[in-house]
Design an enzyme around this catalytic site. Structure first.
Site: not given
Length: 406
Positions: A199-200, A343-344, A164, A162, A215, A370, A159, A320, A210
């Protein structure tokens, strides 16, 4: 953020999505990845690189090792205790003092999890700290995040992680490859304010394998002076609800039942075949169908501002809040003015988004993707149960349902 039962282990309740709102009270291996048994350890030299562009990464490692270490002796160190989603760790909304080193520990734990009690669907989840999503990390712009990444000796696979939110070395993915029983330490500077996925990403087909086994998680990098509206006015929240939307691709038997496997990684070939359809069998919040509904619903009070942090590491989503809105929504950086009265809102695959809402009425609010097919049929629904006094000025039932005269 409060739930009805904060101590309940992460597992799904009975299916209780939109229709239940009112009731809310090995295989072939690729990318150089080893399906490692607990006795397998990293070769001594040269280090094994499984990410794409391995030679370039090895050159980058040599450059990094030759560089002068950065002096962080003047920074205050703060240990941030990781907590189980949907909760957030203790933190300051407005930073006091100068930038700090935020120390966190993430433990890789491959564990069998039930995805849906109704069908018996389960998965050997790949987790950080035993939960899907992994815990929320919170820091401020200019802070350093120092991550100790450990892999339990019982695990089967290699494993890494990463971020971001970080800069360089594939988000740290090129510097954090560990086998079962190993650990490493990575420190990176939070230079961009906002919400970000981690994430992996061990390499090749193992990256989506993964990620689609749970993950992943999120980092929130707050501006040092806190959140602001478009005019620069301070925005504060009373609590955080951390929601990780997870798409699963569970292999099925010929009769439509879900397959089971004895060990983590045993489903590799079957899972890749299911993933190639791009059609998830489940799309859920916080690891399982019903994980945030019924007895596990989130709790709030009228008048509280709740910051909803939504992470989706693989697919686009459209959150939403049924019965409410996004008063302020940051789909990108906290440096950008927030969208208002949404709204969304939109979560791009491989990103995290923050939305703030002040609850104005008591009752049950359904927080959904939604794409209502995913919400109602695949499980992407959570519930907020809000306490307080009803305000008929905002909504009033003028006449209850009754038989019409014909």
């Amino acid at each position: 953020m409060k739930q009805f039962d904060q101590d309940t282990p992460q597992s799904p309740g009975r299916r209780n999505v939109l229709r239940g709102t009112a009731l809310a009270g090995a295989a072939a291996l690729t990318g150089g990845m080893a399906m490692a048994a607990a006795t397998v350890r990293r070769p001594m030299a040269p280090p094994r690189i499984t990410m794409p562009g391995g030679e370039a990464i090895e050159a980058q490692l040599r450059e990094m090792q030759a560089a002068e270490p950065h002096d962080v002796s003047g920074y205050e160190r703060v240990q941030q205790k990781m907590v189980r989603p949907p909760f957030a760790p203790k933190h300051e909304q407005v930073a006091t003092g100068g930038p700090k080193i935020i120390e966190v520990e993430l433990v890789v734990d491959e564990r069998l999890m039930v995805v849906d009690e109704d069908t018996g669907a389960s998965i050997w989840a790949m987790t950080y700290n035993g939960s899907v999503p992994g815990p929320l990390i919170i820091c401020h712009e200019g802070d350093y995040v120092e991550v100790t990444l450990k892999s339990l000796g019982k695990n089967q696979l290699e494993h890494n992680i990463d971020f971001h939110a970080s800069t360089g070395a594939l988000g740290g993915g090129g510097l954090t490859h560990i086998y079962p029983g190993e650990e490493c330490v990575l420190r990176w500077k939070a230079t961009k304010p906002g919400c970000f996925t981690y994430h992996c990403a061990p390499g090749g087909a193992m990256i989506p394998y993964h990620v689609c086994h749970g993950m992943n998680g999120a980092v929130m990098v707050l501006p040092r002076d806190g959140l602001k509206d478009a005019e620069g006015n301070q925005l504060t929240y009373d609590d955080i609800a951390y929601l990780g939307e997870q798409d699963y691709y569970l292999p099925k038997n010929a009769d439509g039942t879900y397959k089971t496997y004895a060990n983590a990684g045993d489903d590799y070939a079957d899972a890749l075949e299911a993933m190639r359809t791009l059609v998830p069998t489940h799309s859920v919040f916080n690891g399982a169908v019903g994980a945030l509904t019924g007895s596990r619903a989130l709790r709030a009070k009228v008048g509280e501002n709740i910051l909803m942090v939504h992470n989706q590491s693989n697919r686009d989503s459209r959150p939403h809040l049924i019965g409410g809105h996004g008063d302020y929504v940051w789909e990108s950086s906290f440096s950008d003015p927030p969208l208002t009265n949404m709204e969304t809102w939109f979560v791009r695959g491989g990103s995290a988004v923050a939305a703030m809402y002040k609850f104005e009425q008591p009752g049950v609010y359904a927080y959904v993707n939604h794409n209502l097919i995913e919400a109602a049929l695949l499980g992407a629904t959570a519930h907020f149960v809000v306490d307080g006094e009803w305000d008929n000025a905002l909504m009033e039932q003028v006449a209850a349902p009754r038989q019409m005269e014909t």
